[in-house]
Design a protein around this motif. Sequence first.
Motif, mmCIF file in Angstrom:
data_model
loop_
_atom_site.group_PDB
_atom_site.id
_atom_site.type_symbol
_atom_site.label_atom_id
_atom_site.label_comp_id
_atom_site.label_asym_id
_atom_site.label_seq_id
_atom_site.Cartn_x
_atom_site.Cartn_y
_atom_site.Cartn_z
ATOM 1 N N UNK A 54 0.819 -1.216 0.000
ATOM 2 C CA UNK A 54 0.000 0.000 0.000
ATOM 3 C C UNK A 54 0.851 1.265 0.000
ATOM 4 N N UNK A 55 2.103 1.126 0.371
ATOM 5 C CA UNK A 55 2.997 2.280 0.336
ATOM 6 C C UNK A 55 3.610 2.460 -1.054
ATOM 7 N N UNK A 56 3.739 1.391 -1.807
ATOM 8 C CA UNK A 56 4.409 1.440 -3.108
ATOM 9 C C UNK A 56 3.408 1.536 -4.267
ATOM 10 N N UNK A 57 2.315 0.787 -4.202
ATOM 11 C CA UNK A 57 1.375 0.685 -5.316
ATOM 12 C C UNK A 57 0.036 1.336 -4.976
ATOM 13 N N UNK A 58 -0.784 1.566 -6.006
ATOM 14 C CA UNK A 58 -2.108 2.147 -5.744
ATOM 15 C C UNK A 58 -3.152 1.091 -5.377
#
Length: 160
Positions: free
Chosen positions: A112-116
């Motif tokens: 959730x920090x890297x991708x949407x």
Amino acid sequence: MFTIEIIRKHQVKHKSEHIRLPECEETVGDALMKGHRSYFKAVHPLLKRYNLPRKTPKIKAMAHITGGGFQDNIPRSLPSRLDARIELDRWPIPPLFQYLAKAGKVSQKEMFHVFNMGIGLTMTVHPSIAKSCVQSLKRRGHQAWPIGTIVQGKGQVQLV
């Protein structure tokens, strides 16, 4: 940088660009190469309808969820005294992200920090127009869900 690193390491090791994703007809490579979706045509009518001149706007903020995921993008539109409480069971996570998390052994928090995670744009709207906004976006061919609420906090995102 982390996004590319996860994908490159995995593809080199597993040649995953040819692997079919579960529950859909595309390969990992095809899913990764999909173009950016423009939200202008879907959002502009809502802005014209709900954010009228000399009236209190009902669409309070929007965040395009790009690199940095939820934690880096949503807080830019929050006052420091409020948090966005995102309910993770409110929408289906696309197969690509499920695959990358499992194959790369990436934690949910990091994903959730890297991708949407399937949410390309968030709109913070007055509760009185939330249902109407979701219906309008769906009529214009976009998937849309109410995914959370704004609560007292410290200008952060809570994933629950």
